[in-house]
Design a protein around this motif. Structure first.
Motif, PDB file in Angstrom:
ATOM      1  N   ASN A 216      -5.559  -0.868  -4.013  1.00  0.00           N
ATOM      2  CA  ASN A 216      -4.749  -0.077  -3.068  1.00  0.00           C
ATOM      3  C   ASN A 216      -3.283  -0.472  -3.067  1.00  0.00           C
ATOM      4  N   TYR A 217      -2.875  -1.321  -3.991  1.00  0.00           N
ATOM      5  CA  TYR A 217      -1.522  -1.879  -3.947  1.00  0.00           C
ATOM      6  C   TYR A 217      -0.654  -1.428  -5.114  1.00  0.00           C
TER       7      TYR A 217
ATOM      8  N   THR B  69       0.851  -1.178   0.000  1.00  0.00           N
ATOM      9  CA  THR B  69       0.000   0.000   0.000  1.00  0.00           C
ATOM     10  C   THR B  69       0.895   1.239   0.000  1.00  0.00           C
TER      11      THR B  69
END
Length: 119
Positions: free
Chosen positions: A73-74, A40
């Protein structure tokens, strides 16, 4: 990253120079250490000490260049060819700096051509 005043007072000036590593360099080095993982933004920020207000911009610019990938989100290291080209450029720059010394931007700007002067 701030330092305590005791370190500031006790350290010679040459020990307090900027490392020369950009935020993008720090992010790329971190992700290259873990090419089989995705992180993240906050994990990357914490691991690299990139300012919270800068991490999103850094990652977006790296993504635009194909150096990192983003899903949900990565964030992860980019595809091998793009990363290899970046790494080659970084190593070539480092070798040139070692051999000839680093560029002094102020000195370079003194000799740069101003488009307005050439018209």
């Amino acid at each position: 990253m701030p330092i305590d005043i005791e370190t500031f007072e006790a350290s010679p000036a040459d020990r307090l120079q900027h490392s020369g590593k950009t935020n993008a360099d720090r992010v790329m080095r971190f992700l290259a250490t873990y090419p089989d993982q995705a992180f993240t933004q906050s994990e990357i920020r914490d691991a690299t000490d990139v300012n919270a207000g800068s991490i999103s911009v850094v990652l977006s610019r790296l993504e635009d260049r194909g150096l990192v990938r983003h899903k949900g989100n990565y964030w992860a290291l980019g595809e091998a060819d793009d990363v290899a080209a970046y790494t080659s450029m970084v190593e070539s720059t480092r070798a040139a700096n070692d051999r000839f010394g680093e560029e002094d931007m102020d000195e370079w700007l003194e000799h740069a051509v101003n488009d307005e002067e050439t018209e």
